[in-house]
Design a protein around this motif. Structure first.
Motif, PDB file in Angstrom:
ATOM      1  N   LEU A 192       0.831  -1.208   0.000  1.00 43.87           N
ATOM      2  CA  LEU A 192       0.000   0.000   0.000  1.00 43.87           C
ATOM      3  C   LEU A 192       0.867   1.260   0.000  1.00 43.87           C
ATOM      4  O   LEU A 192       0.560   2.250  -0.687  1.00 43.87           O
ATOM      5  N   ALA A 193       1.959   1.209   0.745  1.00 42.85           N
ATOM      6  CA  ALA A 193       2.849   2.375   0.817  1.00 42.85           C
ATOM      7  C   ALA A 193       3.495   2.683  -0.527  1.00 42.85           C
ATOM      8  O   ALA A 193       3.828   3.843  -0.810  1.00 42.85           O
ATOM      9  N   LEU A 194       3.667   1.657  -1.359  1.00 42.29           N
ATOM     10  CA  LEU A 194       4.263   1.860  -2.679  1.00 42.29           C
ATOM     11  C   LEU A 194       3.252   2.316  -3.718  1.00 42.29           C
ATOM     12  O   LEU A 194       3.605   2.512  -4.883  1.00 42.29           O
ATOM     13  N   GLY A 195       1.991   2.458  -3.300  1.00 45.24           N
ATOM     14  CA  GLY A 195       0.965   2.998  -4.188  1.00 45.24           C
ATOM     15  C   GLY A 195       0.004   1.985  -4.760  1.00 45.24           C
ATOM     16  O   GLY A 195      -0.870   2.336  -5.554  1.00 45.24           O
ATOM     17  N   ALA A 196       0.129   0.724  -4.373  1.00 40.27           N
ATOM     18  CA  ALA A 196      -0.801  -0.295  -4.879  1.00 40.27           C
ATOM     19  C   ALA A 196      -2.152  -0.167  -4.186  1.00 40.27           C
ATOM     20  O   ALA A 196      -2.243   0.302  -3.050  1.00 40.27           O
ATOM     21  N   THR A 197      -3.186  -0.604  -4.883  1.00 36.43           N
ATOM     22  CA  THR A 197      -4.512  -0.594  -4.276  1.00 36.43           C
ATOM     23  C   THR A 197      -4.649  -1.782  -3.327  1.00 36.43           C
ATOM     24  O   THR A 197      -3.801  -2.680  -3.301  1.00 36.43           O
ATOM     25  N   SER A 198      -5.724  -1.784  -2.576  1.00 33.54           N
ATOM     26  CA  SER A 198      -5.953  -2.870  -1.628  1.00 33.54           C
ATOM     27  C   SER A 198      -6.092  -4.208  -2.345  1.00 33.54           C
ATOM     28  O   SER A 198      -5.498  -5.212  -1.942  1.00 33.54           O
ATOM     29  N   MET A 199      -6.856  -4.240  -3.445  1.00 35.65           N
ATOM     30  CA  MET A 199      -7.055  -5.488  -4.183  1.00 35.65           C
ATOM     31  C   MET A 199      -5.753  -5.972  -4.813  1.00 35.65           C
ATOM     32  O   MET A 199      -5.442  -7.163  -4.818  1.00 35.65           O
ATOM     33  N   THR A 200      -4.973  -5.036  -5.341  1.00 34.22           N
ATOM     34  CA  THR A 200      -3.680  -5.406  -5.926  1.00 34.22           C
ATOM     35  C   THR A 200      -2.755  -5.985  -4.867  1.00 34.22           C
ATOM     36  O   THR A 200      -2.050  -6.977  -5.097  1.00 34.22           O
ATOM     37  N   SER A 201      -2.756  -5.386  -3.694  1.00 34.55           N
ATOM     38  CA  SER A 201      -1.902  -5.871  -2.604  1.00 34.55           C
ATOM     39  C   SER A 201      -2.301  -7.274  -2.176  1.00 34.55           C
ATOM     40  O   SER A 201      -1.450  -8.117  -1.889  1.00 34.55           O
ATOM     41  N   ILE A 202      -3.619  -7.512  -2.149  1.00 32.41           N
ATOM     42  CA  ILE A 202      -4.095  -8.839  -1.732  1.00 32.41           C
ATOM     43  C   ILE A 202      -3.720  -9.898  -2.756  1.00 32.41           C
ATOM     44  O   ILE A 202      -3.162 -10.949  -2.416  1.00 32.41           O
ATOM     45  N   PHE A 203      -4.010  -9.626  -4.037  1.00 34.21           N
ATOM     46  CA  PHE A 203      -3.851 -10.661  -5.056  1.00 34.21           C
ATOM     47  C   PHE A 203      -2.430 -10.753  -5.606  1.00 34.21           C
ATOM     48  O   PHE A 203      -2.003 -11.832  -6.031  1.00 34.21           O
ATOM     49  N   LYS A 204      -1.699  -9.645  -5.634  1.00 32.10           N
ATOM     50  CA  LYS A 204      -0.341  -9.683  -6.180  1.00 32.10           C
ATOM     51  C   LYS A 204       0.716  -9.903  -5.108  1.00 32.10           C
ATOM     52  O   LYS A 204       1.837 -10.321  -5.425  1.00 32.10           O
ATOM     53  N   MET A 205       0.386  -9.634  -3.863  1.00 34.18           N
ATOM     54  CA  MET A 205       1.374  -9.762  -2.796  1.00 34.18           C
ATOM     55  C   MET A 205       1.021 -10.898  -1.835  1.00 34.18           C
ATOM     56  O   MET A 205       1.744 -11.888  -1.712  1.00 34.18           O
ATOM     57  N   ASN A 206      -0.113 -10.775  -1.141  1.00 34.77           N
ATOM     58  CA  ASN A 206      -0.421 -11.734  -0.079  1.00 34.77           C
ATOM     59  C   ASN A 206      -0.699 -13.135  -0.606  1.00 34.77           C
ATOM     60  O   ASN A 206      -0.241 -14.123  -0.032  1.00 34.77           O
ATOM     61  N   ILE A 207      -1.476 -13.229  -1.687  1.00 35.37           N
ATOM     62  CA  ILE A 207      -1.788 -14.551  -2.223  1.00 35.37           C
ATOM     63  C   ILE A 207      -0.527 -15.229  -2.763  1.00 35.37           C
ATOM     64  O   ILE A 207      -0.329 -16.429  -2.580  1.00 35.37           O
ATOM     65  N   ARG A 208       0.351 -14.446  -3.390  1.00 34.53           N
ATOM     66  CA  ARG A 208       1.607 -15.036  -3.869  1.00 34.53           C
ATOM     67  C   ARG A 208       2.478 -15.492  -2.699  1.00 34.53           C
ATOM     68  O   ARG A 208       3.130 -16.533  -2.772  1.00 34.53           O
ATOM     69  N   ALA A 209       2.484 -14.709  -1.633  1.00 37.33           N
ATOM     70  CA  ALA A 209       3.281 -15.092  -0.462  1.00 37.33           C
ATOM     71  C   ALA A 209       2.729 -16.355   0.196  1.00 37.33           C
ATOM     72  O   ALA A 209       3.478 -17.128   0.792  1.00 37.33           O
ATOM     73  N   ALA A 210       1.422 -16.555   0.094  1.00 43.35           N
ATOM     74  CA  ALA A 210       0.777 -17.725   0.718  1.00 43.35           C
ATOM     75  C   ALA A 210       0.581 -18.872  -0.272  1.00 43.35           C
ATOM     76  O   ALA A 210      -0.173 -19.811   0.008  1.00 43.35           O
ATOM     77  N   LYS A 211       1.265 -18.805  -1.404  1.00 42.55           N
ATOM     78  CA  LYS A 211       1.033 -19.767  -2.484  1.00 42.55           C
ATOM     79  C   LYS A 211       1.243 -21.213  -2.042  1.00 42.55           C
ATOM     80  O   LYS A 211       0.455 -22.099  -2.377  1.00 42.55           O
ATOM     81  N   SER A 212       2.298 -21.473  -1.286  1.00 38.33           N
ATOM     82  CA  SER A 212       2.595 -22.846  -0.872  1.00 38.33           C
ATOM     83  C   SER A 212       1.463 -23.432  -0.040  1.00 38.33           C
ATOM     84  O   SER A 212       1.040 -24.575  -0.237  1.00 38.33           O
ATOM     85  N   GLY A 213       0.947 -22.632   0.914  1.00 38.31           N
ATOM     86  CA  GLY A 213      -0.155 -23.105   1.746  1.00 38.31           C
ATOM     87  C   GLY A 213      -1.421 -23.314   0.946  1.00 38.31           C
ATOM     88  O   GLY A 213      -2.171 -24.287   1.182  1.00 38.31           O
ATOM     89  N   ILE A 214      -1.679 -22.427  -0.014  1.00 35.90           N
ATOM     90  CA  ILE A 214      -2.879 -22.571  -0.839  1.00 35.90           C
ATOM     91  C   ILE A 214      -2.807 -23.840  -1.676  1.00 35.90           C
ATOM     92  O   ILE A 214      -3.789 -24.581  -1.801  1.00 35.90           O
ATOM     93  N   ILE A 215      -1.635 -24.108  -2.246  1.00 40.09           N
ATOM     94  CA  ILE A 215      -1.470 -25.328  -3.043  1.00 40.09           C
ATOM     95  C   ILE A 215      -1.654 -26.564  -2.162  1.00 40.09           C
ATOM     96  O   ILE A 215      -2.227 -27.573  -2.588  1.00 40.09           O
ATOM     97  N   THR A 216      -1.175 -26.487  -0.926  1.00 39.89           N
ATOM     98  CA  THR A 216      -1.390 -27.601   0.007  1.00 39.89           C
ATOM     99  C   THR A 216      -2.878 -27.851   0.218  1.00 39.89           C
ATOM    100  O   THR A 216      -3.337 -29.000   0.242  1.00 39.89           O
ATOM    101  N   GLY A 217      -3.651 -26.779   0.380  1.00 45.65           N
ATOM    102  CA  GLY A 217      -5.094 -26.920   0.512  1.00 45.65           C
ATOM    103  C   GLY A 217      -5.726 -27.545  -0.715  1.00 45.65           C
ATOM    104  O   GLY A 217      -6.646 -28.374  -0.604  1.00 45.65           O
ATOM    105  N   ILE A 218      -5.225 -27.175  -1.894  1.00 45.70           N
ATOM    106  CA  ILE A 218      -5.742 -27.756  -3.127  1.00 45.70           C
ATOM    107  C   ILE A 218      -5.426 -29.245  -3.193  1.00 45.70           C
ATOM    108  O   ILE A 218      -6.263 -30.062  -3.595  1.00 45.70           O
ATOM    109  N   VAL A 219      -4.214 -29.619  -2.773  1.00 40.18           N
ATOM    110  CA  VAL A 219      -3.828 -31.033  -2.762  1.00 40.18           C
ATOM    111  C   VAL A 219      -4.751 -31.831  -1.835  1.00 40.18           C
ATOM    112  O   VAL A 219      -5.240 -32.914  -2.193  1.00 40.18           O
ATOM    113  N   LEU A 220      -5.000 -31.295  -0.655  1.00 42.96           N
ATOM    114  CA  LEU A 220      -5.887 -31.980   0.288  1.00 42.96           C
ATOM    115  C   LEU A 220      -7.305 -32.078  -0.275  1.00 42.96           C
ATOM    116  O   LEU A 220      -7.985 -33.106  -0.114  1.00 42.96           O
ATOM    117  N   GLY A 221      -7.758 -31.009  -0.928  1.00 43.35           N
ATOM    118  CA  GLY A 221      -9.087 -31.036  -1.538  1.00 43.35           C
ATOM    119  C   GLY A 221      -9.175 -32.073  -2.644  1.00 43.35           C
ATOM    120  O   GLY A 221     -10.171 -32.808  -2.756  1.00 43.35           O
TER     121      GLY A 221
END
Length: 299
Positions: A192-221
């Motif tokens: 956000l401090a670098l000028g990104a919007t809230s949605m951009t920060s969520i999808f381009k930053m946080n989701i990428r940072a949590a990618k390993s855990g998300i893939i684990t959830g997909i594997v379990l599913g």
């Protein structure tokens, strides 16, 4: 002073003894898990290979006719293999985006009370027995599908995909929420401090940072979708046909369950062979996705 040192020494010895005991307990548990997996693997191989040797691996995997009780028995499981693959992929295609977006909404967008309510609802979905999903599917979803698409019966691959997608949602949502909440808040604030919007920060930053855990959830599913039986046997039609989105089909798991009670001889051995193929199928998927996770972690 001497008494204090003696007490500290006794406490250290007691703590060391507890740690040694717990190390032994953990070692025994780990070895027991390995032995269980090894025993299951050996049992499936020993039980599944005789029918494959007698029928022939190529004919067994690529045959399109499953008629184990006919005068000239045929043991082709290609329709069930393709149905299981397409059903799982369909459930993942529908369930993963819905699950990830639900987790994003719960973590970042929903008010506190809504977060609590949705989290409880997801936990409730995870605790519902699979037969209940099947009952809802056969009494509500199947007639709805039949009416909308003008079909004689709503029991089909399409209905199975919808039911599986709903069943894997709790796993994907729960694991994704845990992964997103583990991402440091500084990532989001810095974006956000670098000028990104809230949605951009969520999808381009946080989701990428949590990618390993998300893939684990997909594997379990995916694991739950591949291994599901009771719900699917009620909504798929349970007929061995080549995959048709709006036709009756049979999955590998339902093929075993529906015939094991009366099977004997080569027929029974063939059902164990189906279990072996399913076992290898699940093992291969886990191996591939684990490799993807490790590659992502290195990057």
């Amino acid at each position: 002073m001497t008494e204090t040192k003696s007490a500290l020494s006794s406490a250290k010895r007691a703590k060391g003894a507890v740690e040694r005991v717990m190390n032994i307990v953990f070692l025994v548990c780990g070895l027991a898990s390995i032995l269980c997996v090894a025993a299951i693997t050996i049992y499936m191989v020993v039980s599944g290979l005789p029918a494959i040797r007698e029928v022939g691996l190529w004919e067994f995997l690529t045959g399109t006719v499953w008629a184990p009780t006919a005068e000239n028995p045929q043991f082709g499981i290609l329709p069930m293999i393709l149905t299981s693959i397409l059903g799982t992929l369909g459930a993942v295609i529908v369930g993963v985006p819905l699950g990830v977006l639900t987790a994003v909404f719960i973590c970042y967008l929903a008010p506190k009370r809504t977060q609590t309510f949705l989290t409880s609802a997801v936990e409730l979905l995870a605790g519902i027995p699979s037969v209940i999903y099947g009952l809802v599917g056969v009494t509500l979803l199947s007639p709805f599908v039949a009416g909308v698409f003008d079909l004689p019966s709503g029991a089909s691959l399409f209905t199975s995909i919808v039911v599986l997608a709903i069943m894997i949602l709790p796993t994907i949502v729960s694991v994704t929420i845990t992964s997103l909440r583990a991402v440091p808040q500084e990532y989001y604030d810095g974006s956000l401090a670098l000028g990104a919007t809230s949605m951009t920060s969520i999808f381009k930053m946080n989701i990428r940072a949590a990618k390993s855990g998300i893939i684990t959830g997909i594997v379990l599913g995916m694991g739950r979708a591949i291994g599901e039986t009771m719900a699917i046997i009620m909504v798929s039609g349970n007929v061995v046909n080549m995959p048709n989105l709006f036709g009756s089909v049979r999955f590998l798991t339902t093929g075993i369950v529906s015939e094991m009670s009366y099977a004997s001889g080569l027929h029974r051995e063939a059902l164990f062979s189906i279990g072996l193929i399913l076992f290898i199928f699940i093992f291969a998927i886990n191996l591939i996705l684990t490799g993807i996770l490790k590659k992502g972690a290195k990057q």
